[in-house]
Structures are given as structure tokens and as C-alpha cells.
Design an enzyme around this catalytic site. Structure first.
Site, short mmCIF file in Angstrom:
data_model
loop_
_atom_site.label_atom_id
_atom_site.label_comp_id
_atom_site.label_asym_id
_atom_site.label_seq_id
_atom_site.Cartn_x
_atom_site.Cartn_y
_atom_site.Cartn_z
N ASN A 145 0.83 -1.20 0.00
CA ASN A 145 0.00 0.00 0.00
C ASN A 145 0.86 1.25 0.00
O ASN A 145 1.97 1.28 0.55
CB ASN A 145 -0.99 0.00 1.17
CG ASN A 145 -0.35 -0.24 2.53
OD1 ASN A 145 0.65 -0.93 2.65
ND2 ASN A 145 -0.95 0.34 3.57
N GLU A 147 0.63 5.48 0.54
CA GLU A 147 -0.10 6.65 1.01
C GLU A 147 0.65 7.92 0.62
O GLU A 147 1.88 7.95 0.63
CB GLU A 147 -0.28 6.60 2.52
CG GLU A 147 -1.09 5.41 2.99
CD GLU A 147 -1.12 5.26 4.51
OE1 GLU A 147 -1.81 4.36 5.00
OE2 GLU A 147 -0.44 6.06 5.20
N CYS A 156 -4.16 0.86 -2.42
CA CYS A 156 -3.92 -0.34 -1.61
C CYS A 156 -2.97 -1.32 -2.30
O CYS A 156 -2.78 -1.29 -3.52
CB CYS A 156 -5.24 -1.04 -1.31
SG CYS A 156 -6.42 -0.01 -0.42
N GLU A 158 -3.30 -4.48 -2.93
CA GLU A 158 -3.92 -5.34 -3.93
C GLU A 158 -4.01 -4.64 -5.28
O GLU A 158 -3.75 -5.24 -6.33
CB GLU A 158 -5.33 -5.74 -3.46
CG GLU A 158 -5.35 -6.54 -2.17
CD GLU A 158 -5.47 -5.67 -0.92
OE1 GLU A 158 -6.01 -6.16 0.09
OE2 GLU A 158 -5.03 -4.49 -0.95
N CYS A 189 -9.84 -4.15 1.72
CA CYS A 189 -10.85 -3.16 2.07
C CYS A 189 -12.02 -3.25 1.09
O CYS A 189 -11.97 -3.96 0.08
CB CYS A 189 -10.25 -1.75 2.04
SG CYS A 189 -9.85 -1.16 0.37
N CYS A 192 -11.11 -2.36 -2.54
CA CYS A 192 -10.37 -3.43 -3.22
C CYS A 192 -11.28 -4.60 -3.56
O CYS A 192 -11.14 -5.22 -4.61
CB CYS A 192 -9.20 -3.90 -2.35
SG CYS A 192 -7.77 -2.79 -2.40
#
Length: 234
Positions: A145, A147, A156, A158, A189, A192
Site C-alpha cells: 500500500n 499513502e 492499496c 492489492e 478493504c 479493493c
């Protein structure tokens, strides 16, 4: 090399608006990103976001971005975020991209590798690293991930792995494995799950939890009643 080979890797069934870009890191390595649409439109991954996130996930810092369209989606944000030199060109360099088109094929133990990947996560806001490995018919792609200052432009693990696969022209997926070192369970999440339900609809998702256990799921079961409206324009 023209942009056409990269454009063809785009997943744009709703707009037909193919787009790609290439990010060059401060060390001179190049990373491609392509537009990946989702039936839930706001979850679409713009090419600039994909390329920058892939670069960051590899422990590199973006320095330049090559594009045929300097007004493309999110390019302004990423350019300012990293003070990128934006280079408009109709001829991306073939030699700098050659390695991007080949998935990794090394034999390895999945969980130890997922644990190692967590160190590459870029999580200045959440301090919640996530790693993912997406397996295809001829290799695999890794993701963590990422940010950034604008929380809505983070991405993310994935989806970073998925972005790498599409940029390399690999869409025949076999399974996805995910790990976090924190939290009660390792779990994609909701965003995702929506992306996974479209791009990996009947695939195995293996979740490696922080307590050392794991669980396996069919991707379709991760998001019951996912958005699949047939009323959208195509």
C-alpha cells in the site's frame, strides 16, 4: 516505440479512453502505468496514479513522468506531489521499459515474502503496512500500500499488484494472497473488494492473518451484492 502497446494494456470497457504513462525514478528506473477502469467509476485507477504508486512501492522516488497527454487525469496532482518533470512525448523509450513486461518467476515461500514486502509499504499516515502477491499463469506481481498527502489518491497493496499486472499485459490471474502484520485479520478493504470482484471474479483469495493463521476465500464471496449494473453505458 509508440504508446500503442501500452495503451492496449489499459482496461477501459466503459469509456474506451485508453491511457498510459511512464514514471522515471531518481535512480533512472522506469515504471509504466495504464488506466484501469471499474464499474464503480470512482474506483478507476488513472495511469499517473498507477505509475507513481508502482514506483513508490519499489522503494523508488518519482522524478519524471512521460506522457502523450499532459492534461491527463491526476497528472497535475502527482506532478506537484513529487515536483515531477512532466515530459510530453509520443515516443516512450523501449529499452527503459523492457523489464516491466516480464512477471517475476522465482520460487519462494509466500508468507515470508509477504512479510518482507511489508517493509516497502509507504504508510506515513496510517502506519498500517499491507502486502499482496498476485499470481498469473506465467509469474507473479507484488504490491504494497502507498499513502500520499492526499488521502484519496493513496492506493492499496492489492490494486498496486493489479496495476503492475495490467501494465505488463497480464490479465490471466490465478490467485491473490494478502498479508498485514497488524489488526485482527488480513482483509482487502471494501474498495479493493469491488475491484477484485470485477477483475478476479472467481479466483482464490488467500489471507495471511497477523496471528499466523490463514483463510481462503472465493473472490466472489468477499463482496456479496457487488455493483454489477448492466444499465451502465458500455
Amino acid at each position: 516505440m509508440s504508446w500503442n502497446p501500452l495503451y492496449e494494456q489499459s482496461y477501459v470497457p466503459y469509456s474506451s479512453n485508453k491511457h498510459a504513462c511512464v514514471v522515471e525514478s531518481k535512480s533512472g528506473k522506469c515504471y509504466a502505468g495504464v488506466r484501469i477502469e471499474n464499474i464503480s467509476y470512482p474506483l478507476t485507477i488513472p495511469a499517473a496514479q498507477a505509475a507513481c504508486a508502482i514506483c513508490l512501492s519499489e522503494g523508488e522516488i518519482p522524478a519524471k513522468i512521460y506522457t502523450e497527454d499532459p492534461s491527463s487525469e491526476q497528472l497535475d496532482y502527482w506532478g506537484k506531489e513529487f515536483e515531477l518533470e512532466v515530459i510530453e512525448t509520443n515516443n516512450p523509450s523501449q529499452d527503459k521499459l523492457e523489464d516491466l513486461f516480464h512477471p517475476s518467476k522465482k520460487d519462494f515461500e509466500v508468507l515470508p515474502r509477504l512479510k518482507t514486502l511489508l517493509d516497502n509499504a509507504v504508510t506515513p499516515n496510517s502506519d498500517f503496512p499491507v502486502s499482496a502477491i498476485l499470481f498469473t499463469e506465467d509469474g507473479y506481481f507484488e504490491g504494497v500500500n502507498v499513502e500520499v498527502s492526499a488521502w484519496t489518491h493513496g492506493i492499496c497493496a492489492e490494486r498496486v499488484a493489479i496495476s503492475k499486472a495490467f501494465a505488463a499485459g497480464r490479465t490471466e490471474f490465478t490467485r491473490l494472497e494478502v498479508h498485514t502484520r497488524k489488526g485482527e485479520i488480513s482483509s482487502p478493504c471494501g474498495a479493493c473488494r469491488q475491484v477484485i470482484s470485477e477483475l478476479l471474479p472467481y479466483h482464490d483469495i488467500v489471507l495471511h492473518h497477523s496471528d499466523g493463521t490463514q483463510s481462503e476465500h472465493l473472490s466472489l464471496d468477499l463482496l456479496p451484492f457487488s455493483f454489477k449494473s448492466s444499465a451502465l453505458k458500455k
